[in-house]
Enzyme design. Structure first.
Site, PDB file in Angstrom:
ATOM      1  N   LYS A  79      36.083  36.980  39.291  1.00 23.94           N
ATOM      2  CA  LYS A  79      36.773  36.658  38.034  1.00 23.94           C
ATOM      3  C   LYS A  79      36.867  35.147  37.876  1.00 23.94           C
ATOM      4  O   LYS A  79      37.173  34.429  38.853  1.00 23.94           O
ATOM      5  CB  LYS A  79      38.173  37.280  38.055  1.00 23.94           C
ATOM      6  N   SER A 154      43.347  41.616  32.052  1.00 23.37           N
ATOM      7  CA  SER A 154      42.454  40.530  31.755  1.00 23.37           C
ATOM      8  C   SER A 154      41.176  40.504  32.592  1.00 23.37           C
ATOM      9  O   SER A 154      40.236  39.778  32.227  1.00 23.37           O
ATOM     10  CB  SER A 154      43.189  39.205  31.927  1.00 23.37           C
ATOM     11  N   SER A 178      46.358  43.327  35.364  1.00 26.00           N
ATOM     12  CA  SER A 178      45.008  42.861  35.012  1.00 26.00           C
ATOM     13  C   SER A 178      43.883  43.333  35.907  1.00 26.00           C
ATOM     14  O   SER A 178      42.715  43.177  35.549  1.00 26.00           O
ATOM     15  CB  SER A 178      44.981  41.338  34.970  1.00 26.00           C
TER      16      SER A 178
HETATM   17  N1  GLN Z   1      48.404  42.030  30.099  1.00 24.35           N
HETATM   18  C1  GLN Z   1      49.362  41.325  30.898  1.00 24.35           C
HETATM   19  C2  GLN Z   1      49.609  39.961  30.307  1.00 24.35           C
HETATM   20  O1  GLN Z   1      49.028  39.673  29.328  1.00 24.35           O
HETATM   21  C3  GLN Z   1      48.908  41.215  32.300  1.00 24.35           C
HETATM   22  C4  GLN Z   1      47.837  40.236  32.487  1.00 24.35           C
HETATM   23  C5  GLN Z   1      47.517  39.968  33.920  1.00 24.35           C
HETATM   24  O2  GLN Z   1      47.842  40.769  34.793  1.00 24.35           O
HETATM   25  N2  GLN Z   1      46.953  38.791  34.171  1.00 24.35           N
HETATM   26  O3  GLN Z   1      50.380  39.197  30.780  1.00 24.35           O
END
Ligand code: GLN
Length: 481
Positions: A79, A154, A178
């Site tokens: 990532k 994400s 994410s």
């Molecule tokens: N969707 C969640 C956020 O926007 C989690 C994102 C993540 O785990 N980086 O914060």
């Protein structure tokens, strides 16, 4: 050669024994990327040259009969929020579009030492802020099961790469789901480790008290294999915990008999898709038939988890993202009049809308006058949420919930409604607030052919139990029970 659907654990042994070459596997992966990534957009950057160089080195050592690492010759996608020395690390943001880290994250050092082949950096929501990979500066990633839908986020690029044979293993990061939500949307396995289990050194910070790096894979054994490489103490991360890392592979097939499964009743009520609910509960029934002990538990503060998470995550984000000022590194706006103008325009032009929204909300909740009402209160509720889990996990070995209330949604469907987007994290965020390990594993397919993920929570540092339960789910799903 065709390596579609290949498992890392068998491939590794084939490569080490010289029956398959790492160059062959790596070339096959890049071929897949060439075929499919124009549409899917799972990668932001590819590392073809260094990958093939590493693959050749592994093959030569295999030929000589040298000892090889546990991921020898296996293509791994990373990532793009994890620093890779010499390869740009963008976090899906214009702000870091041409940022090339001068050092490797600790996990990257571990992958290199394990003889993995790093193949590229995957697409993601900008700075990890999102649940669909649509907030990336580099355009959205599409779901390989249905390109009109999102892959989740994400870590959507990592999940899509795995589901489309554009990678064999992948790294994600998880602040509120994410790793798990995209794993669920793309039909792969993803584990968020216990907070402190994996070093965060070299992980670009979003919300430091919640962030963890974790493994993503196409089956549970591969996920355990990669987790074993990533886990462990690191003096470079003050929140890394110095606890022994057990062998995660040997206990995997011990079965589910005798394991006490808790079903949090708050996670099976309103807002949950019928197809998701019946796939998850159907799987639990089958685990019960294999000897698991199932009971209902309660996590009374589930209702306030989203509000708590978003206050804390945005507060931490507003502080962490203050470093992008156009001075030290990253993007700088051109032709600015003075220092203030430079800060202002750099941040206005360098960040996307979702990131700006969060910086503003986070700054607000941390400001004098509002700090007690929002930030401090959210900290207190966080403790209550952690206690709910502690109590439930006294009586149970694992808890099972859906990973996400829905299957993968359409591109654009929630983009204009941030609250709807935030609500899709309802089941995943608590694991971050409580610091617990949690994993998503496929448990069925909805009528549109879209994967459904089941989430398993465990006690702190009991990733082994979580993986063992997940392995049982996978066996049931594959009809091997
Ligand atoms: N969707 C969640 C956020 O926007 C989690 C994102 C993540 O785990 N980086 O914060």
């Amino acid at each position: 050669m065709d390596f579609r659907g290949a498992t890392a654990y068998t491939l590794r042994d084939e490569i080490a024994a010289g029956r398959v070459t790492s160059v062959g596997v790596t070339e096959a992966i890049f071929h897949e990327v060439e075929q499919r990534d124009g549409e899917l957009n799972a990668y932001i950057s590819l590392m073809a040259e260094s990958a093939l160089e590493k693959a050749r080195e592994v093959d030569e050592r295999a030929k000589r009969g040298d000892a090889l690492g546990p991921l020898a010759g296996i293509p791994v996608a990373v990532k793009d929020i994890i620093c890779t020395k010499g390869t740009r690390t963008t976090c899906g943001s214009r702000m870091l579009e041409s940022f090339v880290p001068p050092y490797d994250a600790t996990v990257i050092g571990k992958l290199r030492a394990a003889d993995a082949v790093l193949i590229g950096k995957t697409n993601m929501d900008e700075f990890g802020m999102g649940s669909s990979t649509e907030t990336s500066y580099f355009g959205p990633t599409r779901n390989p099961h249905d390109p009109s839908r999102v892959p989740g986020g994400s870590s959507g690029g990592s999940a899509a790469a795995l589901a489309s044979d554009e990678a064999i293993l992948a790294l994600g990061s998880d602040t509120g789901g994410s790793i798990r939500q995209p794993a669920s949307f793309c039909g792969v396995v993803g584990l968020k480790p216990t907070y402190g289990r994996v070093s965060r050194f070299g992980l670009v910070a979003y919300a430091s008290s919640l962030d963890q790096i974790g493994p993503m894979a196409r089956n549970v054994r591969d996920c355990a294999l990669l987790m074993g490489v990533l886990a462990g103490y690191d003096p470079k991360d003050s929140t890394a915990v110095d606890a022994e890392v057990p062998d995660l592979l040997t206990g995997l097939d011990k079965g589910i008999a005798g394991i006490r499964i808790g079903l949090p009743k708050e996670c099976y009520s309103e807002g949950l898709d019928e197809a998701v609910k019946s796939a998850v509960l159907g799987m639990v029934e089958r685990l019960k038939a294999s000897g698991a002990k199932v009971s209902e538990v309660s996590l009374p503060h589930t209702e306030v988890a989203i509000a708590t998470y978003y206050i804390l995550a945005m507060a931490e984000a507003s502080a962490n993202l203050a470093r992008y000022d156009g001075v030290k590194y990253g993007f700088r706006a051109e032709g600015t009049k003075n220092l203030f103008d430079m800060y202002c325009r750099t941040r206005s032009e360098g960040f996307g809308d979702e990131v700006k929204r969060r910086i503003m909300l986070g700054t607000y909740t941390l400001s004098a006058g509002y700090y007690d009402a929002y930030y401090r209160k959210a900290q207190k509720v966080r403790t209550l949420i952690a206690r709910d889990f502690e109590q439930a996990l006294e009586r149970c070995d694992v808890l099972i919930t859906p990973t996400s209330p829905t299957v993968a949604f359409k591109l654009g469907e929630k983009l204009d409604d941030p609250l709807q987007m935030y609500l899709s994290d309802i089941y995943t965020i608590s694991a971050n607030l409580a610091g617990l390990p949690a994993l998503s594993v496929p448990c069925g397919v909805a009528s549109e052919g879209l994967p459904i993920g089941l989430q398993i929570f465990g006690r702190p540092f009991e990733e082994g139990t979580v993986l063992r339960a997940a392995y049982s789910v996978e066996r049931v799903l594959n009809g091997n029970v």
